[in-house]
Design a protein around this motif. Structure first.
Motif, mmCIF file in Angstrom:
data_model
loop_
_atom_site.group_PDB
_atom_site.id
_atom_site.type_symbol
_atom_site.label_atom_id
_atom_site.label_comp_id
_atom_site.label_asym_id
_atom_site.label_seq_id
_atom_site.Cartn_x
_atom_site.Cartn_y
_atom_site.Cartn_z
ATOM 1 N N GLY A 65 0.823 -1.203 0.000
ATOM 2 C CA GLY A 65 0.000 0.000 0.000
ATOM 3 C C GLY A 65 0.858 1.253 0.000
ATOM 4 N N ALA A 66 0.194 2.402 -0.120
ATOM 5 C CA ALA A 66 0.922 3.669 -0.188
ATOM 6 C C ALA A 66 1.790 3.887 1.039
ATOM 7 N N LYS A 67 1.277 3.538 2.246
ATOM 8 C CA LYS A 67 2.071 3.761 3.452
ATOM 9 C C LYS A 67 3.298 2.861 3.490
ATOM 10 N N HIS A 68 3.203 1.685 2.874
ATOM 11 C CA HIS A 68 4.356 0.786 2.843
ATOM 12 C C HIS A 68 5.407 1.291 1.853
ATOM 13 N N ARG A 69 4.964 1.710 0.689
ATOM 14 C CA ARG A 69 5.901 2.236 -0.309
ATOM 15 C C ARG A 69 6.523 3.540 0.177
ATOM 16 N N ASP A 70 5.697 4.404 0.771
ATOM 17 C CA ASP A 70 6.229 5.670 1.290
ATOM 18 C C ASP A 70 7.205 5.419 2.433
ATOM 19 N N GLY A 71 6.893 4.432 3.289
ATOM 20 C CA GLY A 71 7.792 4.109 4.391
ATOM 21 C C GLY A 71 9.141 3.623 3.894
ATOM 22 N N THR A 72 9.120 2.807 2.856
ATOM 23 C CA THR A 72 10.376 2.337 2.275
ATOM 24 C C THR A 72 11.179 3.513 1.731
ATOM 25 N N GLN A 73 10.512 4.438 1.064
ATOM 26 C CA GLN A 73 11.197 5.638 0.555
ATOM 27 C C GLN A 73 11.778 6.459 1.693
ATOM 28 N N ARG A 74 11.067 6.531 2.811
ATOM 29 C CA ARG A 74 11.573 7.286 3.959
ATOM 30 C C ARG A 74 12.860 6.673 4.494
ATOM 31 N N ILE A 75 12.892 5.345 4.611
ATOM 32 C CA ILE A 75 14.119 4.687 5.084
ATOM 33 C C ILE A 75 15.281 5.017 4.150
ATOM 34 N N PRO A 127 2.279 -5.293 -5.935
ATOM 35 C CA PRO A 127 1.912 -5.333 -4.515
ATOM 36 C C PRO A 127 1.310 -6.685 -4.143
ATOM 37 N N TYR A 128 1.596 -7.142 -2.932
ATOM 38 C CA TYR A 128 1.148 -8.459 -2.471
ATOM 39 C C TYR A 128 -0.337 -8.459 -2.103
ATOM 40 N N GLY A 129 -0.830 -7.398 -1.489
ATOM 41 C CA GLY A 129 -2.225 -7.328 -1.065
ATOM 42 C C GLY A 129 -3.165 -7.280 -2.260
ATOM 43 N N THR A 130 -4.292 -7.975 -2.149
ATOM 44 C CA THR A 130 -5.226 -8.053 -3.275
ATOM 45 C C THR A 130 -5.737 -6.677 -3.679
ATOM 46 N N THR A 131 -6.254 -5.908 -2.715
ATOM 47 C CA THR A 131 -6.771 -4.576 -3.020
ATOM 48 C C THR A 131 -5.667 -3.660 -3.524
ATOM 49 N N GLU A 132 -4.507 -3.738 -2.852
ATOM 50 C CA GLU A 132 -3.383 -2.891 -3.241
ATOM 51 C C GLU A 132 -2.915 -3.213 -4.658
ATOM 52 N N ARG A 133 -2.898 -4.492 -5.008
ATOM 53 C CA ARG A 133 -2.465 -4.898 -6.351
ATOM 54 C C ARG A 133 -3.453 -4.420 -7.408
ATOM 55 N N GLU A 134 -4.744 -4.570 -7.120
ATOM 56 C CA GLU A 134 -5.750 -4.129 -8.090
ATOM 57 C C GLU A 134 -5.684 -2.624 -8.303
ATOM 58 N N ASP A 135 -5.536 -1.859 -7.212
ATOM 59 C CA ASP A 135 -5.417 -0.402 -7.332
ATOM 60 C C ASP A 135 -4.180 -0.023 -8.147
ATOM 61 N N TRP A 136 -3.097 -0.724 -7.900
ATOM 62 C CA TRP A 136 -1.815 -0.475 -8.584
ATOM 63 C C TRP A 136 -1.968 -0.705 -10.090
ATOM 64 N N LEU A 137 -2.588 -1.821 -10.459
ATOM 65 C CA LEU A 137 -2.754 -2.147 -11.873
ATOM 66 C C LEU A 137 -3.727 -1.191 -12.557
ATOM 67 N N ASP A 150 0.023 -3.266 11.158
ATOM 68 C CA ASP A 150 -0.391 -2.930 9.800
ATOM 69 C C ASP A 150 0.796 -2.700 8.885
ATOM 70 N N MET A 151 1.953 -2.350 9.449
ATOM 71 C CA MET A 151 3.161 -2.178 8.651
ATOM 72 C C MET A 151 3.842 -3.519 8.390
ATOM 73 N N VAL A 152 3.664 -4.468 9.290
ATOM 74 C CA VAL A 152 4.258 -5.798 9.127
ATOM 75 C C VAL A 152 3.551 -6.577 8.020
ATOM 76 N N ALA A 153 2.254 -6.347 7.858
ATOM 77 C CA ALA A 153 1.475 -7.022 6.817
ATOM 78 C C ALA A 153 0.602 -5.979 6.128
ATOM 79 N N GLY A 154 -0.645 -5.809 6.588
ATOM 80 C CA GLY A 154 -1.523 -4.813 5.994
ATOM 81 C C GLY A 154 -2.963 -5.063 6.394
#
Length: 359
Positions: free
Chosen positions: A99-109, A127-137, A256-260
């Protein structure tokens, strides 16, 4: 000009003789009273001192823990000086949904340590999450390293290299100082030397261990976090968390950061206060409890649907109230839009004294 492809490894001349683990039936699916499917696997519950409380199957058989190793890898990085806000440290131990918070968190690191996404050496993926992957595509994006579920860990690994003056390029090489430290930390936390070594899906060195060793490690991480919480409550400002405690606290505070969202691991930690949980591909689940006990499960066929029902059954054997976990401990089997059966654990447990030895 692209480099020539490496030749494929030759096929074995004859049959490969492999010792099969002695797994037991852990989870079954019924349809109108008939057993339709059975998932075999192994499981173990350990006490705070690492002794065995209950087992099923073959918990001393070596296996690859896959992404359940991430909290142990994070402990190694914190020991090497990695210091992150709790949400980002949880991301360093994550198989996130992308999700956006995971990608943004990685960028922050990365940004905190003068790095960019170009420094990541993990594989690319959606993205691994179903909703996140569909939104991404739907947004027209493709597979990237940043979206891949291990990107937080890889950003943290690259950051640890910067902190220590180690080369960032090649940080996944088993001979790299970072990976040597990770290997030593895993051996210490599990009380085991790896039985074999390989490469995980994201490119990280991977170690074959036992369920007992992994349970011991998660028990230590969860206990360290719980001990710091108790000490801080009694004596505010006096607790200096160990690396194990820092990682455990971050995971507990930010599941929520460990998974989603809509991930069973996130749900479990929210519903089971003080727990430290991590899943892994091929049907692996670890849960550490704040009193140092732990549960570990491996589903033999890698079936993800059986992972959590077996885990919840193991937690029940530890005296945990599993009523809040009912929605992840079983699942309906549907026919024609109606419930006609159930995915449920078997009564698979034996006492700790029944744990067999392995040659």
């Amino acid at each position: 000009m692209p480099a020539p492809a490496m030749p494929a490894a030759p096929c074995p001349a004859g049959p490969v003789h492999i010792s099969l683990p002695q797994h037991a039936p852990l989870v079954l699916a019924t349809r109108d009273g008939l057993v339709e499917s059975v998932h075999y696997g192994s499981a173990i519950a350990t006490a705070a001192n690492g002794s065995t409380l209950a087992t099923a199957g073959d918990p001393l058989a070596p296996f690859y823990p896959r992404s359940s190793l991430k909290p142990l890898q994070a402990v190694a990085m914190v020991r090497a000086g990695l210091s992150l806000p709790a949400d980002l440290l949880a991301l360093a131990a994550a198989s996130h949904s992308g999700g956006a918070k995971h990608r943004d968190g990685t960028q922050r690191i990365l940004s905190m340590h003068g790095l960019t996404a170009g420094d990541l050496e993990n594989s690319t993926d959606l993205p691994y999450g179903t909703t996140e992957r569909e939104d991404w595509l739907r947004s027209g994006f493709h597979a990237t390293q940043l979206a891949q579920n291990c990107s937080g860990k890889h950003a943290a690994m690259a950051a640890t290299c910067v902190i220590n003056g180690w080369p960032v390029k090649g940080y996944l090489d088993p001979s790299h100082p970072l990976q040597r430290l990770v290997a030593a930390t895993i051996t210490e936390l599990t009380d085991e030397e790896p039985f074999a070594r390989s490469t995980d899906g994201c490119g990280t060195p991977l170690f074959a261990l036992t369920l007992r060793g992994m349970a011991r490690a998660f028990g230590r991480i969860a206990f360290a976090a719980g001990h710091v919480t108790a000490r801080t409550s009694d004596h505010p400002g006096t607790a200096t968390p160990s690396a194990e405690a820092a990682v455990g606290l971050a995971i507990r505070q930010h599941p929520d950061m460990v998974a989603g969202e809509c991930r069973d691991v996130t749900d479990l930690m929210r519903l089971l206060p003080g727990s430290v949980a991590k899943d892994g591909f091929e049907g692996v689940q670890l849960v550490g409890l704040p009193d140092g006990r732990a549960a570990a499960v491996k589903i033999s066929d890698g079936g993800d649907r059986a992972r959590m029902p077996a885990t919840v059954r193991l937690l029940e054997a530890l005296g945990i109230d599993i009523a809040p976990l009912a929605h992840i401990g079983t699942a309906p089997v549907v026919g024609g839009g109606h419930k006609v059966g159930l995915l449920q654990p078997t009564d698979f447990l034996t006492s700790g004294e029944a744990l067999p030895g392995r040659p």
